[in-house]
Design an enzyme around this catalytic site. Structure first.
Site, short mmCIF file in Angstrom:
data_model
loop_
_atom_site.label_atom_id
_atom_site.label_comp_id
_atom_site.label_asym_id
_atom_site.label_seq_id
_atom_site.Cartn_x
_atom_site.Cartn_y
_atom_site.Cartn_z
CD1 TRP A 28 36.66 46.39 42.26
CD2 TRP A 28 35.46 48.26 42.50
NE1 TRP A 28 35.36 46.02 42.49
CE2 TRP A 28 34.59 47.15 42.64
CE3 TRP A 28 34.91 49.54 42.61
CZ2 TRP A 28 33.22 47.28 42.89
CZ3 TRP A 28 33.55 49.67 42.87
CH2 TRP A 28 32.72 48.54 43.00
CG ASN A 29 35.18 49.67 47.44
OD1 ASN A 29 36.34 49.36 47.70
ND2 ASN A 29 34.20 49.51 48.29
NE ARG A 65 40.82 50.74 55.97
CZ ARG A 65 39.51 50.49 55.80
NH1 ARG A 65 38.63 51.43 56.03
NH2 ARG A 65 39.09 49.32 55.43
CE LYS A 78 45.41 41.60 43.40
NZ LYS A 78 44.75 42.62 42.56
N PRO A 79 46.98 46.15 43.77
CG PRO A 79 47.29 47.78 42.12
CD PRO A 79 48.00 46.67 42.85
CB ALA A 80 41.10 46.28 42.28
CB SER A 131 34.20 39.90 47.91
OG SER A 131 35.17 39.04 47.34
CD GLU A 156 39.17 45.97 57.92
OE1 GLU A 156 37.92 46.06 57.94
OE2 GLU A 156 39.87 46.18 58.91
CG LEU A 157 36.65 39.78 54.77
CD1 LEU A 157 36.42 38.35 55.23
CD2 LEU A 157 37.60 39.81 53.59
CD GLU A 200 29.23 44.02 50.15
OE1 GLU A 200 29.78 43.01 49.72
OE2 GLU A 200 29.83 44.91 50.78
CB SER A 236 35.39 56.14 57.09
OG SER A 236 34.67 55.08 56.49
P1 NAD Z 1 37.15 41.32 45.39
O1 NAD Z 1 37.15 40.40 46.54
O2 NAD Z 1 36.66 40.82 44.09
O3 NAD Z 1 38.63 41.84 45.11
C1 NAD Z 1 39.43 42.39 46.11
C2 NAD Z 1 40.88 42.18 45.76
O4 NAD Z 1 41.16 40.78 45.72
C3 NAD Z 1 41.27 42.73 44.39
O5 NAD Z 1 42.58 43.23 44.46
C4 NAD Z 1 41.22 41.49 43.53
O6 NAD Z 1 42.05 41.56 42.40
C5 NAD Z 1 41.74 40.44 44.50
N1 NAD Z 1 41.36 39.07 44.14
C6 NAD Z 1 40.26 38.66 43.49
N2 NAD Z 1 40.28 37.32 43.33
C7 NAD Z 1 41.42 36.89 43.92
C8 NAD Z 1 42.02 35.60 44.08
N3 NAD Z 1 41.44 34.50 43.62
N4 NAD Z 1 43.19 35.52 44.73
C9 NAD Z 1 43.78 36.63 45.20
N5 NAD Z 1 43.27 37.86 45.07
C10 NAD Z 1 42.10 38.00 44.44
O7 NAD Z 1 36.39 42.61 45.86
P2 NAD Z 1 36.06 43.92 45.02
O8 NAD Z 1 34.98 43.62 44.07
O9 NAD Z 1 37.32 44.52 44.48
O10 NAD Z 1 35.57 44.89 46.16
C11 NAD Z 1 34.29 44.87 46.64
C12 NAD Z 1 34.22 44.09 47.94
O11 NAD Z 1 35.16 44.58 48.87
C13 NAD Z 1 32.87 44.22 48.63
O12 NAD Z 1 32.45 42.98 49.13
C14 NAD Z 1 33.16 45.18 49.76
O13 NAD Z 1 32.26 45.08 50.84
C15 NAD Z 1 34.54 44.82 50.12
N6 NAD Z 1 35.18 45.91 50.83
C16 NAD Z 1 35.40 45.79 52.16
C17 NAD Z 1 35.98 46.84 52.85
C18 NAD Z 1 36.22 46.72 54.32
O14 NAD Z 1 36.98 47.52 54.82
N7 NAD Z 1 35.64 45.79 55.02
C19 NAD Z 1 36.34 48.02 52.19
C20 NAD Z 1 36.10 48.11 50.82
C21 NAD Z 1 35.53 47.04 50.15
#
Ligand code: NAD
Length: 468
Positions: free
Chosen positions: A135-136, A144, A159-161, A214, A235-236, A366, A432
């Protein structure tokens, strides 16, 4: 989309419901793959120049609609309009860059060392790609992934957030207007990400997973992807150090710190998470940084504020708990921005923490919020003005996404060579760039997005051994 129902999307600044979106099910996930698989053959055979022109058109449409899209990003994500506009233009640049990459030939030709045969190396699109975004950066993370996937000749399911599906809907509509054929990009918003993504990962027509989110969810998906030996790009999470070396230009370092920390209210994977400042500059740095933090305006994007809310109450409370923990461990609030009292959203005052002990828990998490913890280092940290101890602490994280270093160029470059991070801002607070390979070391990820490397993530290599 059939959709079992709908779910509300909320503005985190006002808690107002912006829209209701179809809530995708496993059946919708399969229908999306049906469409992507059906479209794949024609799309991969579309001449690269034609695919490039569609991508180029998408770039133009995103720029044309930048203000409208920025307002949407701000509404559902909460970031300031300036940050949202920056994100939309950054997103557009991925389409421009991959329009240019789509027509660069991939391949190689050579003779085998023993003679008698020739080696021809070619690349082909990996197939249907499953794209999962956070979502961020609701526009940029989708762009990307979509742009290089399409440049490579892949089709995609996205699948978006659940917090931010509206931007994805708007981007996918613009792609249709740009000439992306039906079935090439298929969107499935859902409140049940596990069901949708597992459906994709167990469908034999899906050949690729590109995930941004994450590290915890990333690990889970890697385990699922292992069952079908899927190609993955991950990308975590991050835990970026921001280091100010002796001799740094303090004014530039503070400007860099403001960007690296407060863009998107600190909710960026590349956000500076922990500051290490040499004792010789600590007083000046924290005084100037503190003044800049106090001057930040906080509020809904519509008021022109520089910092918006956190995405949810849970996140806000989590960041607040990390601040409280740091204070309990000896940190002190050096500066805090004001938050207008009447706001209903998930606001948290940007804060600068000093006297943070080098082993404070806040440095290991984080933060994902507008909190800047500063640790002072000095010569007692080891040889060469604390260099050894500094590197030990900076690299003592399982994350290795971004790092920032400010200092005389030679020293800063020498530091960059030692820091375990996929991206280093050297005397800059921003890393970036669509033309550069974005990604992390260690548990921050696998693979790179952007640059030439980004398209390679969607290509499979084939080599022909040719009797000559
Ligand atoms: P998140 O991991 O909670 O969610 C990311 C995506 O995964 C969302 O679309 C979510 O719906 C999906 N998801 C969640 N649980 C799932 C499951 N059990 N099975 C399948 N999909 C699932 O992360 P967030 O809170 O949306 O974003 C924040 C995190 O993303 C932070 O840790 C941040 O560092 C990371 N992030 C990394 C990058 C990068 O490029 N490395 C960029 C942006 C954000």
């Amino acid at each position: 989309m059939s959709g079992a129902g709908t779910f509300p999307v909320e503005d985190p600044a006002t808690l107002e419901v912006l829209a209701h979106v179809s809530d995708g099910t496993a059946a919708d996930a399969t229908a999306a793959v049906d469409a992507a698989a059906a479209a794949f053959d024609a799309w991969r055979r579309t001449p690269p120049r034609e695919r490039a022109e569609v991508l180029r058109h998408a770039f133009e449409l995103l720029v044309r609609d930048a203000d409208r899209l920025a307002a949407l990003v701000s509404a559902e994500n909460g970031k300031s309009l300036a940050d949202a506009r920056g994100e939309v233009l950054y997103s557009a640049e991925f389409f421009r860059w991959y329009a240019e990459e789509a027509v660069r030939p991939h391949g190689d030709f050579g003779s085998s060392p023993a003679g008698g045969t020739r080696t021809v190396v070619t690349h082909r699109p990996v197939g249907v790609a499953a794209l999962v975004t956070p979502w961020n950066f609701p526009a940029a993370m989708a762009a990307r992934k979509i742009a290089p996937a399409l440049a490579a000749g892949c089709t995609a399911v996205l699948k978006p957030a659940a917090q931010t599906p509206l931007t994805a809907v708007a981007v996918v509509r613009l792609l249709a207007e740009a000439g992306v054929p039906d079935g090439v990009v298929n969107l499935v918003p859902t409140t049940d990400p596990g069901a949708v993504v597992s459906t994709w990962l167990t469908d034999e027509r899906v050949r690729k997973l590109s995930f941004t989110g994450s590290t915890g969810v990333g690990r889970l998906l890697l385990r699922q992807a292992a069952d079908r030996v899927l190609t993955t790009s991950m990308e975590l999470g991050g835990n970026a150090p921001f280091v100010v070396l002796p001799g740094a230009d303090v004014e530039a370092a503070v400007a860099g710190a403001m960007t690296a920390k407060f863009r998107g209210g600190g909710q960026a994977c590349t956000a500076a998470n922990r500051f290490y400042v040499h004792a010789s500059l600590a007083q000046e740095f924290t005084a100037r940084f503190g003044a800049a933090v106090e001057a930040l305006t906080v509020g809904p994007a519509s008021t022109g504020a520089q910092v918006g809310p956190l995405i949810s109450e849970r996140e806000r409370a989590g960041v607040e708990a990390l601040v409280d923990g740091a204070l309990a461990q000896g940190a002190r609030v050096a500066a805090r921005a004001a938050v207008p009292g009447h706001l209903t959203g998930h606001f948290l005052a940007p804060v600068l923490l000093v006297d943070v002990p080098a082993d404070a828990d806040v440095l290991d998490e984080e933060l994902f919020g507008p909190v800047a913890p500063v640790v002072v280092f000095d010569d007692s940290w080891g040889a060469t003005t604390g260099w050894d101890g500094l590197l030990e602490r900076v690299n003592g994280s399982e994350m290795g996404l971004a790092a920032y270093v400010f200092g005389p160029l030679g020293e800063a470059l020498r530091f960059s060579e030692e820091v375990e991070a996929g991206m280093v801002g050297v005397n800059r607070g921003l890393v970036s760039d669509p033309a550069a390979p974005f990604g992390g070391m260690k548990q921050s990820g696998i693979g790179r997005e952007g640059a030439r490397a980004g398209v390679e993530e969607y290509l499979e290599t084939q080599y022909l051994s040719v009797a000559w």
